[in-house]
Write an enzyme that holds these catalytic residues in place. Structure first.
Site, PDB file in Angstrom:
ATOM      1  N   LYS A  13       0.834  -1.215   0.000  1.00  0.00           N
ATOM      2  CA  LYS A  13       0.000   0.000   0.000  1.00  0.00           C
ATOM      3  C   LYS A  13       0.866   1.262   0.000  1.00  0.00           C
ATOM      4  O   LYS A  13       0.661   2.162  -0.793  1.00  0.00           O
ATOM      5  CB  LYS A  13      -0.906   0.040   1.244  1.00  0.00           C
ATOM      6  N   ARG A  88      -9.232   0.819   8.863  1.00  0.00           N
ATOM      7  CA  ARG A  88      -8.790  -0.543   9.166  1.00  0.00           C
ATOM      8  C   ARG A  88      -9.840  -1.323   9.946  1.00  0.00           C
ATOM      9  O   ARG A  88      -9.637  -2.494  10.230  1.00  0.00           O
ATOM     10  CB  ARG A  88      -7.513  -0.490  10.006  1.00  0.00           C
ATOM     11  N   ARG A 127      11.975  -6.178   4.578  1.00  0.00           N
ATOM     12  CA  ARG A 127      11.714  -4.752   4.394  1.00  0.00           C
ATOM     13  C   ARG A 127      12.569  -3.922   5.335  1.00  0.00           C
ATOM     14  O   ARG A 127      12.642  -4.202   6.527  1.00  0.00           O
ATOM     15  CB  ARG A 127      10.232  -4.459   4.665  1.00  0.00           C
ATOM     16  N   ARG A 160      11.601  -1.886  10.921  1.00  0.00           N
ATOM     17  CA  ARG A 160      10.572  -1.427  11.841  1.00  0.00           C
ATOM     18  C   ARG A 160      10.350  -2.486  12.917  1.00  0.00           C
ATOM     19  O   ARG A 160      10.333  -3.673  12.618  1.00  0.00           O
ATOM     20  CB  ARG A 160       9.258  -1.198  11.081  1.00  0.00           C
ATOM     21  N   ARG A 171      -0.250  -9.097  13.247  1.00  0.00           N
ATOM     22  CA  ARG A 171      -0.881  -8.082  12.392  1.00  0.00           C
ATOM     23  C   ARG A 171      -1.725  -8.742  11.303  1.00  0.00           C
ATOM     24  O   ARG A 171      -2.791  -8.244  10.947  1.00  0.00           O
ATOM     25  CB  ARG A 171       0.203  -7.184  11.763  1.00  0.00           C
TER      26      ARG A 171
HETATM   27  P1  AMP Z   1       1.164   0.787   8.684  1.00  0.00           P
HETATM   28  O1  AMP Z   1       2.375   1.630   8.517  1.00  0.00           O
HETATM   29  O2  AMP Z   1      -0.009   1.253   7.862  1.00  0.00           O
HETATM   30  O3  AMP Z   1       1.428  -0.691   8.509  1.00  0.00           O
HETATM   31  O4  AMP Z   1       0.691   0.964  10.210  1.00  0.00           O
HETATM   32  C1  AMP Z   1       1.535   0.576  11.260  1.00  0.00           C
HETATM   33  C2  AMP Z   1       0.731   0.426  12.534  1.00  0.00           C
HETATM   34  O5  AMP Z   1       0.119   1.688  12.877  1.00  0.00           O
HETATM   35  C3  AMP Z   1      -0.435  -0.548  12.486  1.00  0.00           C
HETATM   36  O6  AMP Z   1      -0.022  -1.896  12.663  1.00  0.00           O
HETATM   37  C4  AMP Z   1      -1.288  -0.037  13.636  1.00  0.00           C
HETATM   38  O7  AMP Z   1      -0.749  -0.399  14.879  1.00  0.00           O
HETATM   39  C5  AMP Z   1      -1.149   1.475  13.491  1.00  0.00           C
HETATM   40  N1  AMP Z   1      -2.194   2.028  12.585  1.00  0.00           N
HETATM   41  C6  AMP Z   1      -2.000   2.634  11.390  1.00  0.00           C
HETATM   42  N2  AMP Z   1      -3.158   2.980  10.833  1.00  0.00           N
HETATM   43  C7  AMP Z   1      -4.123   2.574  11.707  1.00  0.00           C
HETATM   44  C8  AMP Z   1      -5.550   2.619  11.702  1.00  0.00           C
HETATM   45  N3  AMP Z   1      -6.228   3.141  10.682  1.00  0.00           N
HETATM   46  N4  AMP Z   1      -6.192   2.096  12.771  1.00  0.00           N
HETATM   47  C9  AMP Z   1      -5.543   1.564  13.816  1.00  0.00           C
HETATM   48  N5  AMP Z   1      -4.214   1.480  13.877  1.00  0.00           N
HETATM   49  C10 AMP Z   1      -3.492   1.978  12.832  1.00  0.00           C
END
Ligand code: AMP
Length: 214
Positions: A13, A88, A127, A160, A171
């Site tokens: 994404k 999400r 990654r 990360r 996740r």
């Molecule tokens: P990402 O970089 O999109 O993979 O997001 C990393 C982490 O941020 C996720 O695993 C969640 O812990 C948190 N996070 C990001 N976006 C959301 C969301 N819309 N709702 C809840 N947690 C989020």
């Protein structure tokens, strides 16, 4: 162009949203990046979010909805946006529909990137990201490694915390139970463009553009 990038963690994404954002000069709104920036700035919200993120859990809906409302109401997204990582949960999806209704926005396309779990685990294991800009690289293709320098800005390359295998599995479980069902909501409400997210970045980028007709 108003897009929501949907798909599993590590499904591409962020990478695909960034490419489109650069090509079409549309703001890329990544909630994950915003939370990481909040942590880097030392804010209390950022510190709380970091604990949740590192455990592979989701940050509470009310926090996320508040963040996204503020962004979508700002003038910088008046010509378009690419959402990455939001919504999400069904709760977030419904709140987003309400915000978009309030703003009289109806032309949103959901780009659904499909990648299977084994591929995700492999990808996230490889990654690495620039600590400074969040730019994503892959140890398989980019001949870079953790601790090295970002080829674009010289920032330190890191893995990360939430890309460790155990956390990735958590996740993915949450993705399947909580996030993926949201696609049915979008199928019932609007346009979903399905894209096979397996393949090189360039191949998927072309497929995304074809799916959204640009
Ligand atoms: P990402 O970089 O999109 O993979 O997001 C990393 C982490 O941020 C996720 O695993 C969640 O812990 C948190 N996070 C990001 N976006 C959301 C969301 N819309 N709702 C809840 N947690 C989020």
């Amino acid at each position: 162009m108003r897009l929501i990038f949907f798909g599993p963690p590590g499904g591409g994404k962020g990478t695909q949203a960034k490419l489109l954002s650069e090509e079409f000069k549309i703001p890329h709104i990544s909630t994950g990046d915003m939370l990481r920036a909040a942590f880097a700035s030392g804010s209390e919200m950022g510190k709380k979010a970091k604990v949740i993120m590192d455990a592979g859990h989701l940050v509470p809906d009310d926090v996320m909805i508040g963040i996204i409302r503020e962004v979508l109401e700002s003038p910088k997204v008046s010509t378009g946006f690419i959402l990455d990582g939001f919504p999400r949960t069904l709760e977030q999806g419904k709140a987003l529909s309400g915000i978009l209704d309030d703003l009289h926005i109806s032309d949103v396309t959901v780009v659904n990137l499909d990648v299977d779990d084994d591929e995700i685990i492999h990808r996230l294991n490889n990654r690495i990201v620039c600590e400074k800009t969040g730019r994503i690289f892959n140890t398989d293709f980019d001949q870079l490694k953790v601790g090295g320098a970002c080829p674009e800005c010289g920032g330190r390359l890191i893995q990360r915390d939430d890309d460790k295998e155990e956390t990735v599995r958590k996740r993915l479980t949450i993705y399947h139970s909580t996030t993926k069902p949201l696609i049915d909501y979008y199928k019932a409400h609007g346009v979903v463009a399905n894209v096979n997210g397996t393949g090189s970045i360039f191949v998927v980028h072309k497929a995304v553009k074809k799916a959204i007709g640009v």
